[in-house]
Enzyme design. Structure first.
Site, PDB file in Angstrom:
ATOM      1  N   LYS A  92       0.855  -1.194   0.000  1.00 20.34           N
ATOM      2  CA  LYS A  92       0.000   0.000   0.000  1.00 20.34           C
ATOM      3  C   LYS A  92       0.877   1.225   0.000  1.00 20.34           C
ATOM      4  O   LYS A  92       1.811   1.335   0.800  1.00 20.34           O
ATOM      5  CB  LYS A  92      -0.883  -0.006   1.271  1.00 20.34           C
ATOM      6  CG  LYS A  92      -1.818   1.184   1.338  1.00 20.34           C
ATOM      7  CD  LYS A  92      -3.059   0.962   0.518  1.00 20.34           C
ATOM      8  CE  LYS A  92      -3.846   2.237   0.233  1.00 20.34           C
ATOM      9  NZ  LYS A  92      -3.398   2.951  -0.994  1.00 20.34           N
ATOM     10  N   LYS A 128       5.368   1.811  -3.145  1.00 21.36           N
ATOM     11  CA  LYS A 128       5.280   3.163  -3.716  1.00 21.36           C
ATOM     12  C   LYS A 128       5.554   3.071  -5.205  1.00 21.36           C
ATOM     13  O   LYS A 128       6.231   2.149  -5.661  1.00 21.36           O
ATOM     14  CB  LYS A 128       6.336   4.068  -3.071  1.00 21.36           C
ATOM     15  CG  LYS A 128       5.995   5.528  -3.141  1.00 21.36           C
ATOM     16  CD  LYS A 128       5.123   5.936  -1.987  1.00 21.36           C
ATOM     17  CE  LYS A 128       4.645   7.364  -2.090  1.00 21.36           C
ATOM     18  NZ  LYS A 128       4.040   7.792  -0.807  1.00 21.36           N
ATOM     19  N   ASP A 168      -0.117  10.784  -4.496  1.00 21.94           N
ATOM     20  CA  ASP A 168       1.020  11.419  -3.814  1.00 21.94           C
ATOM     21  C   ASP A 168       1.234  12.714  -4.605  1.00 21.94           C
ATOM     22  O   ASP A 168       0.308  13.169  -5.293  1.00 21.94           O
ATOM     23  CB  ASP A 168       2.252  10.492  -3.822  1.00 21.94           C
ATOM     24  CG  ASP A 168       3.329  10.931  -2.823  1.00 21.94           C
ATOM     25  OD1 ASP A 168       3.204  10.598  -1.638  1.00 21.94           O
ATOM     26  OD2 ASP A 168       4.293  11.609  -3.221  1.00 21.94           O
TER      27      ASP A 168
HETATM   28  N1  GLU Z   1       1.048   9.161  -0.574  1.00 18.04           N
HETATM   29  C1  GLU Z   1       0.522   9.103   0.763  1.00 18.04           C
HETATM   30  C2  GLU Z   1       1.631   8.773   1.739  1.00 18.04           C
HETATM   31  O1  GLU Z   1       2.736   9.196   1.542  1.00 18.04           O
HETATM   32  C3  GLU Z   1      -0.704   8.218   0.879  1.00 18.04           C
HETATM   33  C4  GLU Z   1      -0.575   6.820   0.397  1.00 18.04           C
HETATM   34  C5  GLU Z   1      -1.886   6.045   0.350  1.00 18.04           C
HETATM   35  O2  GLU Z   1      -2.938   6.589   0.659  1.00 18.04           O
HETATM   36  O3  GLU Z   1      -1.796   4.879   0.014  1.00 18.04           O
HETATM   37  O4  GLU Z   1       1.438   8.148   2.746  1.00 18.04           O
END
Ligand code: GLU
Length: 454
Positions: A92, A128, A168
């Site tokens: 995730k 990611k 993101d």
């Molecule tokens: N990009 C966000 C973070 O850095 C959220 C990631 C998400 O919701 O999966 O945590």
């Protein structure tokens, strides 16, 4: 070999196996050194070689993304998905579209995500992805075609119980919509394989606000521990995206005054307080630079980046009580924190991923009268609410705004207490860097041991 030597050796190995990945190395350095007291106390983590394993992504995928721009020219970019760790659940973590994206950046973000997701207490692994694509100045058609081309590769990896991307930097509701449409077309499935979806097609209420709200809830908990509050505090924010906007909104709700925001063109100092509606219109609807804000509001002063003192981020030169770095990595260095501190700032709460440099963190931890909320803990509200979106999708439910917000609030409070209690357990009360890293690591490492050598 002492634990300290073992950690240093591991970091040396990263330098050799991943040359040039300085941002990932920075993230690993911060985490691994703070784990030393745990590794010294509990031999099992070294016996099972958890450190050697946790710094290696389980799977890394790199792919070409070619789309047609408005001039009918083919444009190609690098796409990435790093599936870092699945000990606690499906991979995730968000997708970043920004020209600076490379494997180093995605690995640093994916590594941070493992521990952040663990801290939420929900069952989510860490991952990611992204592309070195710059959405700035692109037409809506170009954005759509890029997102579709990106999904033409990504759909092979993702799934609601496998890997669940989200937004993101450079990826918001619009991009998630285009990617979800293409995912559906390619797989013939309508499921929770992406989070941050539109509110009328499976998205969760509060997801948009969650990272900013969560960061402010975290700051509130840090202050509460000292019998203080945000009431009446002047707060500096960097960034002008989703995190910054909803940090400002929540600060107002709790009686504080947000006075700055910034973007790639410069920063705004608004002595009367940031006008959140005006900011939203300029950044989200018109998609323009922050000079437009100053043009619309007489109390605001815009300073363009070319007037910043070299080696500093001028948004931190504005005197404030608390600072909320909510833009990007390494945006607050030693000189910036010294300026903030000498101007009276006594709290930094990180809304972005790794916004403070290692030297800035060391400075903050060395001050007895300073509160520091590290990113993994303080900005976990976004991904936590993504976890709540996954739960709603899987059970075909839709919770109300208040239900989701109160769950988010509870998660942020728990993360603070977990991190604080762990800092006490290891003899450094209030060192939330150590507390959050150990608390986040422990759950992942124990699950890795339970699941054997895979
Ligand atoms: N990009 C966000 C973070 O850095 C959220 C990631 C998400 O919701 O999966 O945590």
């Amino acid at each position: 070999m002492s634990v300290h030597e073992y950690i240093s050796q591991t970091l040396e190995n990263i330098k050799k196996s991943s040359p040039g990945q300085t941002t990932f190395l920075q993230a690993a350095t911060e985490v691994l050194h703070t784990l030393e007291p745990l590794l010294t106390r509990e031999k099992k983590y070294l016996d099972h070689k958890i450190i050697d394993r946790i710094v290696m992504p389980e799977r890394t995928t790199m792919f070409r993304v070619t789309y047609m721009n408005d001039k009918n020219e083919p444009c190609s970019h690098f796409g990435y998905r790093v599936e870092f760790n699945s000990a606690l659940g499906p991979y995730k973590g968000g997708l970043r579209f920004h020209p600076s994206v490379c494997l180093d950046i995605i690995k640093f973000l994916g590594f941070e995500q493992i521990f952040k997701n663990s801290l939420t207490g929900l069952n989510m692994g860490g991952g990611k992805g992204g592309a070195n694509f710059d959405p700035k100045g692109k037409s809506d058609g170009e954005i759509m075609r890029f997102c579709q081309a990106f999904m033409n590769e990504l759909y092979k990896l993702i799934g609601d119980v496998k890997d669940v991307p989200a937004g993101d930097i450079g990826v918001g509701g619009r991009e998630i919509g285009y990617m979800f449409g293409q995912y559906k077309k390619l797989t013939n499935r309508f499921d929770g394989s992406l989070t941050g979806k539109g509110l009328n097609w499976g998205g969760s209420l509060v997801r948009t606000e969650a990272t900013g709200y969560g960061s402010v809830y975290f700051a509130q908990e840090m202050l509460k521990k000292q019998n203080s509050s945000l009431e009446g505090k002047k707060c500096s924010i960097s960034g002008a995206g989703n995190v910054a906007i909803y940090t400002a909104q929540k600060l107002y709700q709790l009686g504080a005054l947000p006075i700055t925001v910034s973007d790639s063109t410069g920063f705004i100092y608004d002595s009367e307080g940031i006008d959140v509606e005006l900011l939203k219109r300029i950044k989200e609807v018109e998609r323009k630079g922050l000079s437009e804000y100053a043009a619309a509001k007489p109390s605001a002063k815009f300073t363009p980046v070319n007037q910043y003192k070299a080696g500093t981020n001028a948004v931190w030169s504005v005197p404030c009580d608390a600072a909320f770095p909510s833009a990007t990595q390494n945006e607050l260095n030693l000189e910036d924190i010294k300026t903030l501190y000498s101007n009276g700032c006594r709290l930094v709460c990180e809304g972005a991923n790794m916004p403070s440099t290692l030297e800035a963190i060391d400075f903050m931890l060395a001050q007895k009268d300073f509160l520091f909320g590290p990113a993994k803990a303080a900005n976990a509200g976004g991904v936590a609410t993504s976890g709540l979106e996954m739960a709603q999708n899987a059970s075909m439910q839709k919770w109300t705004f208040d239900e989701v917000d109160s769950k988010l609030h509870r998660i942020m409070t728990n993360i603070f207490h977990d991190s604080y209690d762990t800092s006490v357990e290891f003899g450094e009360p209030g060192n939330l860097v150590l507390g959050a890293n150990i608390a986040g690591f422990r759950k992942v490492a124990d699950a890795m041991i339970d699941q054997g050598y895979v």
